[in-house]
Design a protein around this motif. Structure first.
Motif, PDB file in Angstrom:
ATOM      1  N   LEU A   9      54.783  -7.631 -12.508  1.00 29.66           N
ATOM      2  CA  LEU A   9      56.246  -7.479 -12.529  1.00 29.66           C
ATOM      3  C   LEU A   9      56.902  -8.670 -13.226  1.00 29.66           C
ATOM      4  O   LEU A   9      57.728  -8.503 -14.140  1.00 29.66           O
ATOM      5  N   VAL A  10      56.495  -9.863 -12.834  1.00 33.47           N
ATOM      6  CA  VAL A  10      57.099 -11.068 -13.421  1.00 33.47           C
ATOM      7  C   VAL A  10      56.749 -11.168 -14.911  1.00 33.47           C
ATOM      8  O   VAL A  10      57.618 -11.479 -15.739  1.00 33.47           O
ATOM      9  N   ALA A  11      55.495 -10.843 -15.261  1.00 32.64           N
ATOM     10  CA  ALA A  11      55.075 -10.919 -16.665  1.00 32.64           C
ATOM     11  C   ALA A  11      55.872  -9.945 -17.532  1.00 32.64           C
ATOM     12  O   ALA A  11      56.339 -10.294 -18.621  1.00 32.64           O
ATOM     13  N   VAL A  12      56.021  -8.701 -17.024  1.00 35.22           N
ATOM     14  CA  VAL A  12      56.766  -7.686 -17.796  1.00 35.22           C
ATOM     15  C   VAL A  12      58.224  -8.113 -17.942  1.00 35.22           C
ATOM     16  O   VAL A  12      58.812  -8.004 -19.031  1.00 35.22           O
ATOM     17  N   LEU A  13      58.805  -8.636 -16.863  1.00 38.48           N
ATOM     18  CA  LEU A  13      60.210  -9.068 -16.932  1.00 38.48           C
ATOM     19  C   LEU A  13      60.380 -10.235 -17.899  1.00 38.48           C
ATOM     20  O   LEU A  13      61.364 -10.299 -18.643  1.00 38.48           O
ATOM     21  N   ALA A  14      59.382 -11.136 -17.901  1.00 37.52           N
ATOM     22  CA  ALA A  14      59.445 -12.262 -18.842  1.00 37.52           C
ATOM     23  C   ALA A  14      59.393 -11.747 -20.277  1.00 37.52           C
ATOM     24  O   ALA A  14      60.127 -12.230 -21.151  1.00 37.52           O
ATOM     25  N   ALA A  15      58.534 -10.736 -20.515  1.00 39.23           N
ATOM     26  CA  ALA A  15      58.439 -10.140 -21.866  1.00 39.23           C
ATOM     27  C   ALA A  15      59.770  -9.500 -22.254  1.00 39.23           C
ATOM     28  O   ALA A  15      60.201  -9.583 -23.413  1.00 39.23           O
ATOM     29  N   ILE A  16      60.433  -8.880 -21.286  1.00 39.12           N
ATOM     30  CA  ILE A  16      61.724  -8.227 -21.564  1.00 39.12           C
ATOM     31  C   ILE A  16      62.800  -9.282 -21.872  1.00 39.12           C
ATOM     32  O   ILE A  16      63.606  -9.099 -22.785  1.00 39.12           O
ATOM     33  N   VAL A  17      62.757 -10.380 -21.123  1.00 38.60           N
ATOM     34  CA  VAL A  17      63.718 -11.470 -21.403  1.00 38.60           C
ATOM     35  C   VAL A  17      63.506 -11.965 -22.831  1.00 38.60           C
ATOM     36  O   VAL A  17      64.455 -12.154 -23.603  1.00 38.60           O
ATOM     37  N   TRP A  18      62.221 -12.139 -23.190  1.00 35.54           N
ATOM     38  CA  TRP A  18      61.902 -12.619 -24.540  1.00 35.54           C
ATOM     39  C   TRP A  18      62.413 -11.617 -25.589  1.00 35.54           C
ATOM     40  O   TRP A  18      63.016 -12.011 -26.588  1.00 35.54           O
ATOM     41  N   GLN A  19      62.195 -10.325 -25.331  1.00 35.45           N
ATOM     42  CA  GLN A  19      62.693  -9.301 -26.272  1.00 35.45           C
ATOM     43  C   GLN A  19      64.211  -9.342 -26.379  1.00 35.45           C
ATOM     44  O   GLN A  19      64.767  -9.125 -27.445  1.00 35.45           O
ATOM     45  N   SER A  20      64.881  -9.609 -25.254  1.00 28.38           N
ATOM     46  CA  SER A  20      66.353  -9.653 -25.252  1.00 28.38           C
ATOM     47  C   SER A  20      66.853 -10.790 -26.145  1.00 28.38           C
ATOM     48  O   SER A  20      67.858 -10.651 -26.844  1.00 28.38           O
ATOM     49  N   THR A  21      66.132 -11.905 -26.096  1.00 23.93           N
ATOM     50  CA  THR A  21      66.584 -13.058 -26.891  1.00 23.93           C
ATOM     51  C   THR A  21      66.385 -12.811 -28.386  1.00 23.93           C
ATOM     52  O   THR A  21      66.969 -13.511 -29.218  1.00 23.93           O
ATOM     53  N   GLU A  22      65.569 -11.807 -28.725  1.00 23.94           N
ATOM     54  CA  GLU A  22      65.350 -11.478 -30.139  1.00 23.94           C
ATOM     55  C   GLU A  22      66.512 -10.665 -30.724  1.00 23.94           C
ATOM     56  O   GLU A  22      66.663 -10.567 -31.930  1.00 23.94           O
ATOM     57  N   ILE A  23      67.306 -10.060 -29.826  1.00 26.23           N
ATOM     58  CA  ILE A  23      68.438  -9.247 -30.290  1.00 26.23           C
ATOM     59  C   ILE A  23      69.528 -10.186 -30.801  1.00 26.23           C
ATOM     60  O   ILE A  23      69.806 -11.213 -30.190  1.00 26.23           O
ATOM     61  N   ARG A  24      70.127  -9.807 -31.931  1.00 28.62           N
ATOM     62  CA  ARG A  24      71.125 -10.690 -32.547  1.00 28.62           C
ATOM     63  C   ARG A  24      72.549 -10.235 -32.226  1.00 28.62           C
ATOM     64  O   ARG A  24      72.808  -9.044 -32.045  1.00 28.62           O
TER      65      ARG A  24
ATOM     66  N   THR B 165      67.088  -7.186  -7.233  1.00 31.29           N
ATOM     67  CA  THR B 165      66.043  -7.029  -8.260  1.00 31.29           C
ATOM     68  C   THR B 165      65.908  -5.559  -8.631  1.00 31.29           C
ATOM     69  O   THR B 165      65.812  -5.208  -9.816  1.00 31.29           O
ATOM     70  N   GLY B 166      65.915  -4.695  -7.607  1.00 36.15           N
ATOM     71  CA  GLY B 166      65.814  -3.255  -7.863  1.00 36.15           C
ATOM     72  C   GLY B 166      66.940  -2.775  -8.758  1.00 36.15           C
ATOM     73  O   GLY B 166      66.706  -2.032  -9.723  1.00 36.15           O
ATOM     74  N   ALA B 167      68.161  -3.213  -8.460  1.00 37.95           N
ATOM     75  CA  ALA B 167      69.319  -2.785  -9.260  1.00 37.95           C
ATOM     76  C   ALA B 167      69.182  -3.272 -10.699  1.00 37.95           C
ATOM     77  O   ALA B 167      69.419  -2.508 -11.653  1.00 37.95           O
ATOM     78  N   PHE B 168      68.775  -4.524 -10.884  1.00 37.67           N
ATOM     79  CA  PHE B 168      68.608  -5.055 -12.248  1.00 37.67           C
ATOM     80  C   PHE B 168      67.496  -4.298 -12.987  1.00 37.67           C
ATOM     81  O   PHE B 168      67.616  -4.010 -14.182  1.00 37.67           O
ATOM     82  N   LEU B 169      66.424  -3.986 -12.260  1.00 35.13           N
ATOM     83  CA  LEU B 169      65.326  -3.234 -12.889  1.00 35.13           C
ATOM     84  C   LEU B 169      65.822  -1.870 -13.378  1.00 35.13           C
ATOM     85  O   LEU B 169      65.470  -1.416 -14.470  1.00 35.13           O
ATOM     86  N   GLY B 170      66.635  -1.228 -12.549  1.00 38.25           N
ATOM     87  CA  GLY B 170      67.205   0.070 -12.945  1.00 38.25           C
ATOM     88  C   GLY B 170      68.071  -0.065 -14.186  1.00 38.25           C
ATOM     89  O   GLY B 170      68.022   0.787 -15.085  1.00 38.25           O
ATOM     90  N   LEU B 171      68.855  -1.145 -14.248  1.00 41.26           N
ATOM     91  CA  LEU B 171      69.709  -1.365 -15.430  1.00 41.26           C
ATOM     92  C   LEU B 171      68.852  -1.590 -16.680  1.00 41.26           C
ATOM     93  O   LEU B 171      69.197  -1.126 -17.768  1.00 41.26           O
ATOM     94  N   ILE B 172      67.717  -2.295 -16.493  1.00 42.93           N
ATOM     95  CA  ILE B 172      66.813  -2.506 -17.644  1.00 42.93           C
ATOM     96  C   ILE B 172      66.242  -1.168 -18.114  1.00 42.93           C
ATOM     97  O   ILE B 172      66.232  -0.860 -19.309  1.00 42.93           O
ATOM     98  N   LEU B 173      65.803  -0.350 -17.147  1.00 46.57           N
ATOM     99  CA  LEU B 173      65.236   0.960 -17.509  1.00 46.57           C
ATOM    100  C   LEU B 173      66.267   1.803 -18.261  1.00 46.57           C
ATOM    101  O   LEU B 173      65.945   2.516 -19.206  1.00 46.57           O
ATOM    102  N   ALA B 174      67.538   1.698 -17.808  1.00 43.93           N
ATOM    103  CA  ALA B 174      68.596   2.484 -18.458  1.00 43.93           C
ATOM    104  C   ALA B 174      68.903   1.968 -19.853  1.00 43.93           C
ATOM    105  O   ALA B 174      69.423   2.722 -20.688  1.00 43.93           O
ATOM    106  N   SER B 175      68.580   0.700 -20.123  1.00 49.10           N
ATOM    107  CA  SER B 175      68.937   0.171 -21.446  1.00 49.10           C
ATOM    108  C   SER B 175      67.812   0.314 -22.469  1.00 49.10           C
ATOM    109  O   SER B 175      67.951  -0.136 -23.602  1.00 49.10           O
ATOM    110  N   VAL B 176      66.725   0.969 -22.067  1.00 51.26           N
ATOM    111  CA  VAL B 176      65.655   1.237 -23.040  1.00 51.26           C
ATOM    112  C   VAL B 176      66.175   2.263 -24.053  1.00 51.26           C
ATOM    113  O   VAL B 176      66.780   3.259 -23.687  1.00 51.26           O
ATOM    114  N   GLY B 177      65.932   1.988 -25.351  1.00 50.30           N
ATOM    115  CA  GLY B 177      66.370   2.924 -26.402  1.00 50.30           C
ATOM    116  C   GLY B 177      67.389   2.291 -27.322  1.00 50.30           C
ATOM    117  O   GLY B 177      67.469   1.060 -27.407  1.00 50.30           O
ATOM    118  N   VAL B 178      68.161   3.137 -27.971  1.00 50.66           N
ATOM    119  CA  VAL B 178      69.134   2.638 -28.948  1.00 50.66           C
ATOM    120  C   VAL B 178      70.292   1.951 -28.224  1.00 50.66           C
ATOM    121  O   VAL B 178      70.855   2.506 -27.282  1.00 50.66           O
TER     122      VAL B 178
END
Lengths: 157, 498
Positions: A9-24, B165-178
Motif C-alpha cells: 500500500l505504501v509503495a503504491v501510494l509513493a509511486a502515485i505521489v511520484w507520478q503526481s509530481t510529474e504532472i505539469r 486514508t480510505g477516502a483519499f484512496l477513493g479519490l485517487i481511484l476516481a482520478s485515474v484516467g484523463v
C-alpha cells in the motif's frame, strides 16, 4: 501478511505521489494533494496500528489468509483457476473455459471431483451460453464449440 | 407523473419487481451475501432492460436483500446481512419460544411498513430536494461532496486515520484516467485502457463480490457446512397485523428515524436498527423485554432498516450523492443506463423517476406479500453449499465485469479491486469511504476546477451562502468529532493511569 499488504500500500501510494509530481501546471495540484494526503494518512495509521497492542482491522475479506497451510494452498489453487480462466478465455472460448473453471473450482473446494459436479456445471454452462446468445447478446470469446452452438441456434431459430 | 405510475404498474415492471425482490431475499438470506453484493452482481443483468425496469429490479434486490437477511437471523440467529443483527436478537429469541412464524410475519410486515413510509418520503422529498439542487453551482457541489466524505469519515467506528486514508484512496481511484484540466492521462501506468478511467461496475464487483466469494471458498474448504432449516409453520397475518397495530406509533417513529438516517451519507442499514432499538427501549414501558424476544423490538429494527433503504435513495436521486454503500453501487447501475444521478435527472428523464418512485412503492408491497407468505419456503435455500455459491459468485462476477463493455481488461480491474479490498481489510482500512470517494471523486474534482477557475478570492464564496453554510456545518461536524475523540482518549488515559 498484514505487513506485506501495508508495504504494498505504501509503495503504491509513493509511486502515485511520484507520478503526481510529474504532472505539469495547475492540473498537478489536485492529484498531488490527494496522493500526498493518502500517503501521509496511511503511514500515520499504519504506524499507530503497529504501536497499538491489539489488531483493530475488520478482517472481513481477509479471512482466508488465516487458514492453515494446506487449506490456504487449496484457496490459492481456486484463485489460480479463476485467474487462468481469464487468460484462457480468448483461446479456449467461453464454453470450454467456463466449464473447466467451474468444475475444477468445485472439485478443489469439495476436495474431490464428482460426476454430478462435471455434468451439472456442463449443463449450466450450456444453458447459460444459449441464454447469452439468444437473450443477453453479450459477445463472449469464441472457440470451436461456441461457433458450433452459434450455427446450431442459427439453423433452429 | 401519471404516465410513470402507469408504467410502474404494468405487468412487465411488476414482473421485474417480483424478480428483484425474490432474488434479493434469496441473496440476503444467505449469510455472508449482502445487499451491496447483490446489486453489484446483478447490475449487468439489467443491461437489456429499459432503465426504469432495471432500476425497479435493483431496488427490489436492495429492499429484498435487506429484508432477507432477517430470515436467517430469526430462524438460525445468523444475520444474513450485517443489518439484521438486532432482528436476530429479538427474532431468534421469539423463534426459540416457538413463535418463529410470528417473528417472520412481524419482520415481513414491519419491513413493508418501513419501506412504504420511506417510499412516500422518497416520492415527496426527492423532487423538492432536486428542485433546490437545481440552483446549485460548482461551489455548492464541492461543499456537498466534502460534507458527505466528512460524514463518512467521522461516522465510522474504525480509526479516523484509517477512514481518511480510505477516502483519499477513493479519490485517487476516481482520478485515474484523463484529467479534466489538461486532458492528459493520469495514473495509468502504461495501460491505455485506463484513459477512460476505472470501470465503476468492475471496481464495485471487485470490492463487494469477489472478496465475499473468497471468504465463502475459505469457509467451504474449512468444512463450514450449509445450515439445516427445519419446517416452519405458516404465518397468521391477523396475529401479525394485531401486533403491528399495537406498535403503530413505534413503527412510525422507527420508519421516520430510518429514513432520516438513510439520507445521511455513510449511515447505512447496519447501524440504523441499533439506534432505533436503543431509542425504543428507552421509550418502552417494558424495556426489560428488549433483547429477549420482544415483538416491539423486532418491529423497531425491521421498520428502521427497511426505511433506511428508501432514505438512502433520496440524496442519491436528488443530488447524486449516495446515502449508503449499496446506494453507491446503485450509481454504477444508473450510469450504465446512461442516467446521470442528480437534479437534472428530473428535468431530462422525469418519466423514469416517477416510474421508479411508483415501482419502489410496489416493490415494498410485493416484499411484504412475499415475506408473509413465502419466507418459510425461501428459508429452505439456506441449505445451498457454500462452495457451490462461491464458484458461481466468482463466475458471475467475472462475467458481469466483462459484460459491462465486453472488455477483458475490466476483469483484471475487478481482480485488482478485489485484491485492494482484501488488502485494506487486512490492514484495517474500511471500504465504505473508499467507495463513496470513488463515486464522488469525479464530481468533486470537476466542480473544484470550475470553482477555482471562477473564484477571484473570498468574495466569490461570500456570494454563495448555501455553499458557505454547508462548509460551516462540515467544519462543526469535524470540530465536534475531534472533541469527542479527544474526550474518549483522555478518558482512556485516565482509566489506564487508575
Amino acid at each position: 501478511m498484514r505487513l506485506v499488504f501495508a508495504g504494498i500500500l505504501v509503495a503504491v501510494l509513493a509511486a502515485i505521489v511520484w507520478q503526481s509530481t510529474e504532472i505539469r501546471g495547475s492540473a498537478a495540484i489536485y492529484p498531488i494533494v490527494v496522493s500526498i494526503g493518502a500517503l501521509v494518512c496511511s503511514v500515520a495509521f499504519l504506524v499507530a496500528r503497529a504501536l497499538a497492542p491489539a489488531p483493530q482491522g475488520d478482517g472481513g475479506p481477509a479471512i482466508g489468509l488465516r487458514l492453515p497451510a494446506g487449506r490456504a494452498l487449496r484457496l490459492a489453487a481456486v484463485a489460480a483457476v479463476w485467474l487462468a480462466y481469464v487468460v484462457a478465455l480468448p483461446y479456449a472460448g467461453f464454453m470450454v473455459a467456463s466449464w473447466v473453471a467451474l468444475f475444477v473450482s468445485l472439485a478443489i473446494t469439495h476436495g474431490r471431483p464428482s460426476l454430478s459436479g462435471a455434468l451439472g456445471t456442463a449443463a449450466f454452462v450450456l444453458v447459460f451460453a444459449i441464454l447469452i446468445k439468444i437473450v443477453l447478446y453479450v459477445p463472449v470469446p469464441q472457440a470451436w464449440p461456441d461457433q458450433q452452438l452459434d450455427i446450431l441456434l442459427y439453423e433452429w431459430l | 407523473m401519471w404516465e410513470g405510475i402507469a408504467t410502474a404498474l404494468s405487468a412487465l415492471s411488476l414482473t421485474f419487481a417480483v424478480l428483484g425482490v425474490v432474488l434479493g431475499v434469496i441473496i440476503g438470506a444467505i449469510p455472508g451475501l449482502t445487499a451491496t453484493f447483490g446489486i453489484a452482481l446483478l447490475i449487468p443483468v439489467t443491461f437489456l432492460m429499459a432503465p426504469e425496469h432495471g432500476m425497479i429490479m435493483l431496488a427490489g434486490i436492495y429492499a429484498g436483500a435487506i429484508y432477507g437477511g432477517s430470515i436467517s437471523a430469526i430462524l438460525l440467529n445468523i444475520p444474513g446481512t450485517p443489518a439484521s443483527i438486532v432482528s436476530g436478537w429479538e427474532g431468534h429469541a421469539l423463534a426459540k419460544q416457538g413463535k418463529a412464524p410470528l417473528a417472520l410475519g412481524i419482520s415481513a410486515l414491519a419491513s413493508g411498513v418501513g419501506g412504504i413510509i420511506s417510499a412516500i418520503a422518497l416520492m415527496f422529498l426527492t423532487p423538492t430536494l432536486a428542485q433546490l439542487a437545481l440552483s446549485f453551482g460548482a461551489p455548492e457541489y464541492v461543499a456537498l461532496v466534502v460534507f458527505s466524505l466528512v460524514i463518512a469519515v467521522v461516522m465510522l467506528d474504525t480509526p479516523i486515520f484509517a477512514n481518511i486514508t480510505g477516502a483519499f484512496l477513493g479519490l485517487i481511484l476516481a482520478s485515474v484516467g484523463v484529467d479534466p484540466v489538461n486532458g492528459t492521462g493520469r495514473f495509468i501506468f502504461g495501460f491505455y485502457q485506463l484513459f477512460s478511467g476505472l470501470n465503476v461496475v468492475a471496481v464495485l464487483v471487485g470490492f463487494f463480490c469477489l472478496p465475499q466469494a473468497i471468504v465463502l471458498v475459505a469457509e467451504a474448504i474449512s468444512g463450514v457446512e450449509s445450515v439445516a432449516v427445519g419446517r416452519v409453520a405458516a404465518t397468521k397475518p391477523r396475529q401479525v397485523l394485531a401486533q403491528l397495530m399495537k406498535d403503530r406509533w413505534l413503527a412510525l417513529r422507527s420508519s421516520v428515524l430510518g429514513t432520516g438516517l438513510g439520507i445521511l451519507p455513510a449511515v447505512g442499514p447496519e447501524s440504523t436498527p441499533l439506534i432505533a432499538h436503543t431509542l425504543e427501549r428507552r421509550l418502552s414501558k417494558e424495556p426489560e423485554k428488549f433483547g429477549k424476544g420482544s415483538e416491539s423490538g423486532l418491529v423497531a429494527a425491521e421498520t428502521s432498516i427497511s426505511a433506511n433503504v428508501g432514505g438512502s435513495l433520496i440524496p442519491l436521486l436528488a443530488l447524486g450523492i449516495p446515502g449508503s454503500g449499496a446506494a453507491a453501487v446503485f450509481i454504477g447501475a444508473l450510469t450504465l443506463h446512461g442516467l446521470r444521478p442528480g437534479p437534472l435527472l428530473f428535468v431530462e428523464r422525469p418519466e423514469v423517476m416517477y416510474t421508479f418512485f411508483a415501482g419502489f412503492l410496489a416493490v415494498n408491497l410485493l416484499k411484504t406479500v412475499i415475506g408473509l407468505y413465502g419466507a418459510r419456503y425461501l428459508a429452505r435455500l439456506l441449505v445451498l453449499p457454500r462452495g457451490v455459491i462461491a464458484a458461481f459468485v466468482i463466475f458471475f462476477s467475472i462475467f458481469g465485469a466483462y459484460a459491462v463493455d465486453t472488455n477483458l481488461f475490466n476483469i483484471w480491474v475487478m481482480f485488482a479491486s478485489a485484491f485492494l479490498a482484501m488488502g485494506l481489510g487486512a490492514v484495517g482500512i474500511p471500504i465504505l469511504p473508499v467507495v463513496l470517494a470513488f463515486i464522488l471523486g469525479g464530481v468533486l474534482e470537476r466542480n473544484l476546477a470550475i470553482t477555482l477557475a471562477r473564484s477571484d478570492g473570498v468574495v466569490y464564496f461570500l456570494e454563495r451562502p448555501l455553499a458557505l453554510g454547508i462548509f460551516a456545518v462540515t467544519a462543526m461536524i469535524i470540530l465536534l468529532s475531534t472533541w469527542r475523540r479527544l474526550g474518549r482518549l483522555r478518558k482512556r488515559s485516565v482509566e489506564a493511569k487508575a
